[in-house]
Design a protein around this motif. Sequence first.
Motif, PDB file in Angstrom:
ATOM      1  N   ALA A 331       0.844  -1.199   0.000  1.00 22.20           N
ATOM      2  CA  ALA A 331       0.000   0.000   0.000  1.00 22.20           C
ATOM      3  C   ALA A 331       0.875   1.243   0.000  1.00 22.20           C
ATOM      4  CB  ALA A 331      -0.932   0.000   1.203  1.00 22.20           C
ATOM      5  N   GLU A 332       0.667   2.115  -0.977  1.00 21.99           N
ATOM      6  CA  GLU A 332       1.317   3.424  -1.007  1.00 21.99           C
ATOM      7  C   GLU A 332       0.313   4.445  -0.474  1.00 21.99           C
ATOM      8  OE1 GLU A 332       3.144   4.302  -4.832  1.00 21.99           O
ATOM      9  OE2 GLU A 332       3.053   2.146  -5.298  1.00 21.99           O
ATOM     10  N   LEU A 333       0.789   5.341   0.376  1.00 18.44           N
ATOM     11  CA  LEU A 333      -0.109   6.231   1.101  1.00 18.44           C
ATOM     12  C   LEU A 333       0.037   7.681   0.659  1.00 18.44           C
ATOM     13  CD1 LEU A 333       0.371   4.819   4.728  1.00 18.44           C
ATOM     14  CD2 LEU A 333      -1.207   4.041   2.939  1.00 18.44           C
ATOM     15  N   ASN A 334      -1.067   8.418   0.797  1.00 21.65           N
ATOM     16  CA  ASN A 334      -1.063   9.862   0.623  1.00 21.65           C
ATOM     17  C   ASN A 334      -0.525  10.524   1.892  1.00 21.65           C
ATOM     18  OD1 ASN A 334      -2.358   9.949  -2.028  1.00 21.65           O
ATOM     19  ND2 ASN A 334      -4.214   9.259  -0.969  1.00 21.65           N
ATOM     20  N   SER A 338      -4.158   8.057   3.870  1.00 19.91           N
ATOM     21  CA  SER A 338      -5.112   7.278   3.084  1.00 19.91           C
ATOM     22  C   SER A 338      -4.353   6.565   1.964  1.00 19.91           C
ATOM     23  CB  SER A 338      -6.201   8.176   2.503  1.00 19.91           C
ATOM     24  OG  SER A 338      -5.637   9.145   1.629  1.00 19.91           O
ATOM     25  N   VAL A 339      -4.943   5.505   1.416  1.00 19.70           N
ATOM     26  CA  VAL A 339      -4.263   4.713   0.394  1.00 19.70           C
ATOM     27  C   VAL A 339      -4.313   5.430  -0.950  1.00 19.70           C
ATOM     28  CG1 VAL A 339      -4.304   2.544  -0.894  1.00 19.70           C
ATOM     29  CG2 VAL A 339      -4.690   2.534   1.568  1.00 19.70           C
ATOM     30  N   SER A 340      -3.148   5.549  -1.569  1.00 19.49           N
ATOM     31  CA  SER A 340      -3.038   6.125  -2.908  1.00 19.49           C
ATOM     32  C   SER A 340      -3.042   5.030  -3.974  1.00 19.49           C
ATOM     33  CB  SER A 340      -1.756   6.952  -3.018  1.00 19.49           C
ATOM     34  OG  SER A 340      -1.536   7.354  -4.350  1.00 19.49           O
ATOM     35  N   ARG A 341      -2.223   4.011  -3.774  1.00 16.22           N
ATOM     36  CA  ARG A 341      -2.139   2.873  -4.692  1.00 16.22           C
ATOM     37  C   ARG A 341      -2.015   1.599  -3.882  1.00 16.22           C
ATOM     38  NH1 ARG A 341       0.483   3.551  -9.905  1.00 16.22           N
ATOM     39  NH2 ARG A 341       1.996   1.950  -9.286  1.00 16.22           N
ATOM     40  N   LEU A 342      -2.676   0.565  -4.344  1.00 14.69           N
ATOM     41  CA  LEU A 342      -2.609  -0.746  -3.704  1.00 14.69           C
ATOM     42  C   LEU A 342      -2.176  -1.757  -4.761  1.00 14.69           C
ATOM     43  CD1 LEU A 342      -3.430  -1.945  -0.825  1.00 14.69           C
ATOM     44  CD2 LEU A 342      -5.431  -2.866  -2.012  1.00 14.69           C
ATOM     45  N   THR A 343      -1.042  -2.401  -4.540  1.00 15.60           N
ATOM     46  CA  THR A 343      -0.521  -3.399  -5.469  1.00 15.60           C
ATOM     47  C   THR A 343      -0.733  -4.779  -4.873  1.00 15.60           C
ATOM     48  OG1 THR A 343       1.158  -1.856  -6.281  1.00 15.60           O
ATOM     49  CG2 THR A 343       1.495  -4.188  -6.752  1.00 15.60           C
ATOM     50  N   VAL A 344      -1.480  -5.618  -5.579  1.00 15.88           N
ATOM     51  CA  VAL A 344      -1.825  -6.961  -5.096  1.00 15.88           C
ATOM     52  C   VAL A 344      -1.227  -7.982  -6.056  1.00 15.88           C
ATOM     53  CG1 VAL A 344      -3.682  -8.549  -4.492  1.00 15.88           C
ATOM     54  CG2 VAL A 344      -3.965  -6.095  -4.090  1.00 15.88           C
ATOM     55  N   ALA A 345      -0.293  -8.786  -5.566  1.00 18.29           N
ATOM     56  CA  ALA A 345       0.343  -9.830  -6.377  1.00 18.29           C
ATOM     57  C   ALA A 345      -0.170 -11.181  -5.906  1.00 18.29           C
ATOM     58  CB  ALA A 345       1.860  -9.762  -6.248  1.00 18.29           C
ATOM     59  N   ASN A 346      -0.930 -11.854  -6.781  1.00 17.91           N
ATOM     60  CA  ASN A 346      -1.546 -13.141  -6.465  1.00 17.91           C
ATOM     61  C   ASN A 346      -1.084 -14.141  -7.519  1.00 17.91           C
ATOM     62  OD1 ASN A 346      -3.120 -15.317  -5.784  1.00 17.91           O
ATOM     63  ND2 ASN A 346      -5.059 -14.199  -5.747  1.00 17.91           N
ATOM     64  N   GLY A 347      -0.114 -14.988  -7.141  1.00 20.29           N
ATOM     65  CA  GLY A 347       0.436 -15.914  -8.125  1.00 20.29           C
ATOM     66  C   GLY A 347       1.148 -15.141  -9.221  1.00 20.29           C
ATOM     67  N   LYS A 348       0.783 -15.406 -10.470  1.00 18.51           N
ATOM     68  CA  LYS A 348       1.412 -14.733 -11.606  1.00 18.51           C
ATOM     69  C   LYS A 348       0.729 -13.418 -11.964  1.00 18.51           C
ATOM     70  CE  LYS A 348       2.962 -19.093 -13.692  1.00 18.51           C
ATOM     71  NZ  LYS A 348       2.908 -19.973 -14.901  1.00 18.51           N
ATOM     72  N   GLU A 349      -0.370 -13.105 -11.313  1.00 20.54           N
ATOM     73  CA  GLU A 349      -1.108 -11.891 -11.639  1.00 20.54           C
ATOM     74  C   GLU A 349      -0.848 -10.792 -10.628  1.00 20.54           C
ATOM     75  OE1 GLU A 349      -5.641 -10.555 -12.904  1.00 20.54           O
ATOM     76  OE2 GLU A 349      -5.387 -12.131 -11.406  1.00 20.54           O
ATOM     77  N   THR A 350      -0.560  -9.618 -11.129  1.00 21.95           N
ATOM     78  CA  THR A 350      -0.389  -8.445 -10.269  1.00 21.95           C
ATOM     79  C   THR A 350      -1.363  -7.367 -10.731  1.00 21.95           C
ATOM     80  OG1 THR A 350       1.948  -8.884  -9.826  1.00 21.95           O
ATOM     81  CG2 THR A 350       1.176  -6.630  -9.501  1.00 21.95           C
ATOM     82  N   ILE A 351      -2.154  -6.848  -9.784  1.00 20.57           N
ATOM     83  CA  ILE A 351      -3.117  -5.787 -10.096  1.00 20.57           C
ATOM     84  C   ILE A 351      -2.766  -4.572  -9.269  1.00 20.57           C
ATOM     85  CG2 ILE A 351      -5.547  -5.126 -10.128  1.00 20.57           C
ATOM     86  CD1 ILE A 351      -6.265  -8.110 -10.098  1.00 20.57           C
ATOM     87  N   VAL A 352      -2.740  -3.416  -9.920  1.00 20.11           N
ATOM     88  CA  VAL A 352      -2.485  -2.157  -9.232  1.00 20.11           C
ATOM     89  C   VAL A 352      -3.796  -1.362  -9.206  1.00 20.11           C
ATOM     90  CG1 VAL A 352      -1.160  -0.032  -9.196  1.00 20.11           C
ATOM     91  CG2 VAL A 352      -0.081  -2.148  -9.977  1.00 20.11           C
ATOM     92  N   TYR A 353      -4.238  -1.018  -8.000  1.00 16.50           N
ATOM     93  CA  TYR A 353      -5.447  -0.220  -7.832  1.00 16.50           C
ATOM     94  C   TYR A 353      -5.038   1.214  -7.483  1.00 16.50           C
ATOM     95  CZ  TYR A 353      -7.764  -4.777  -7.455  1.00 16.50           C
ATOM     96  OH  TYR A 353      -8.221  -6.052  -7.693  1.00 16.50           O
ATOM     97  N   THR A 354      -5.596   2.164  -8.213  1.00 19.11           N
ATOM     98  CA  THR A 354      -5.336   3.580  -7.971  1.00 19.11           C
ATOM     99  C   THR A 354      -6.595   4.228  -7.394  1.00 19.11           C
ATOM    100  OG1 THR A 354      -3.774   3.632  -9.824  1.00 19.11           O
ATOM    101  CG2 THR A 354      -4.599   5.747  -9.012  1.00 19.11           C
ATOM    102  N   PHE A 355      -6.429   4.950  -6.296  1.00 17.17           N
ATOM    103  CA  PHE A 355      -7.563   5.530  -5.566  1.00 17.17           C
ATOM    104  C   PHE A 355      -7.657   7.025  -5.843  1.00 17.17           C
ATOM    105  CE2 PHE A 355      -6.610   1.617  -3.560  1.00 17.17           C
ATOM    106  CZ  PHE A 355      -7.712   1.205  -2.827  1.00 17.17           C
ATOM    107  N   GLU A 356      -8.876   7.475  -6.055  1.00 18.05           N
ATOM    108  CA  GLU A 356      -9.141   8.899  -6.211  1.00 18.05           C
ATOM    109  C   GLU A 356     -10.126   9.346  -5.133  1.00 18.05           C
ATOM    110  OE1 GLU A 356     -10.422   9.789 -10.138  1.00 18.05           O
ATOM    111  OE2 GLU A 356      -8.574   9.099 -11.093  1.00 18.05           O
ATOM    112  N   TYR A 357      -9.926  10.569  -4.631  1.00 14.46           N
ATOM    113  CA  TYR A 357     -10.713  11.084  -3.500  1.00 14.46           C
ATOM    114  C   TYR A 357     -11.431  12.371  -3.883  1.00 14.46           C
ATOM    115  CZ  TYR A 357      -8.031   7.715  -0.796  1.00 14.46           C
ATOM    116  OH  TYR A 357      -7.474   6.559  -0.304  1.00 14.46           O
TER     117      TYR A 357
END
Length: 357
Positions: A331-334, A338-357
């Motif tokens: 989790a990268e924070l503002n 609060s969370v700015s970006r959340l990087t989730v690595a599950n097996g071979k898949e990595t998803i980056v979630y970007t948060f807007e406020y």
Amino acid sequence: MGVGAVLAASCLSNDDPYSAGFAIIKPAGGVSLLYANNVADSVVLFSYGNWKISNYGGYSNSWVTLPVTTGDGERFYGFRCEMTQNTTGESRSALFRIDDTSHPGDANSAFGFWQYATRGDGSLGSAADVKSIMGSDGSKIDIAYDVLHRPTSLWMDKDGVALCRLALTYNDRDSMMNVTENDRELRSYYLNDYQPVVLRSTTDTVMYSTLYYNYIPISTNIAFNYEHRRADSKLNTCVRYLFPDGGATLSPDSLHNADTLSYFKGQQLVRKLGFEYAQKDNRRQSVDVNQLLLGVEECDPYLLLSLYRYCRNTSIVSRARGSKDDISVEAELNSDQSVSRLTVANGKETIVYTFEY
């Protein structure tokens, strides 16, 4: 007299008999417990003599406004008081003294308000409202709120395909919540935390449930289930929360993190995860970011919005360990944590979630 003192009888002399004292009917017990996003409460009292209200010694009470501070004896008074939302990050209290002005010094009492640091959904009163979450896998979540930071809508899509549509309304006069989930209508009453007690429709029930061991109920602070029951039992989902040995404190401002989560579909256990947590607070934004660990297809919208706050672990997960693959989270924070970006690595898949406020 102490907080919420009852009526008492007194007599100055045979020539001047009187009764003095107060009955504070509300707040019940003399103290009202409020959440960070509660902005109103009420006071109901009776006094034998004329009375006035002042700040109790050592309390500024600046966040509470009382519209009535004096009154006559032998009458009941009821009035609405207002308070500001608590954005301090700490719980706070206000305490008022009420004195009998007909016979100064002979009768007094007190009442007060305690406001938690957290809102009814478990987020801090200063938490930023997440308006959208964009996933690198083509997912998108849009959320709207009212002035009390209660969610009013959620749209969840993946590659332009709608996964979930929620619309929420709140009737504060009757304390009733209505939720439209896609084409289903669910309803529940709520208390001052604005959380549904049990959401029901003709086909669905969303609720907490108690676990039993040898027919004996297990305390909720040790383990509980969150369930979404549907008319078709094969569509039922359940998440079982297990806390570390000794259990957890689940009071509003407490810190609590589940040790293990078990996921069921129908009656089948489909996944069991053990958790490690980062030193990062999951209460700094309106949503529960831990609900994104398994992707939007497996993301429960009710839990993402923290409509069932006991399911909101107060720290952000750093690693989830399963029987097959581990899930790592960063989790990268503002600046406000609060969370700015959340990087989730599950097996071979990595998803980056970007948060807007």
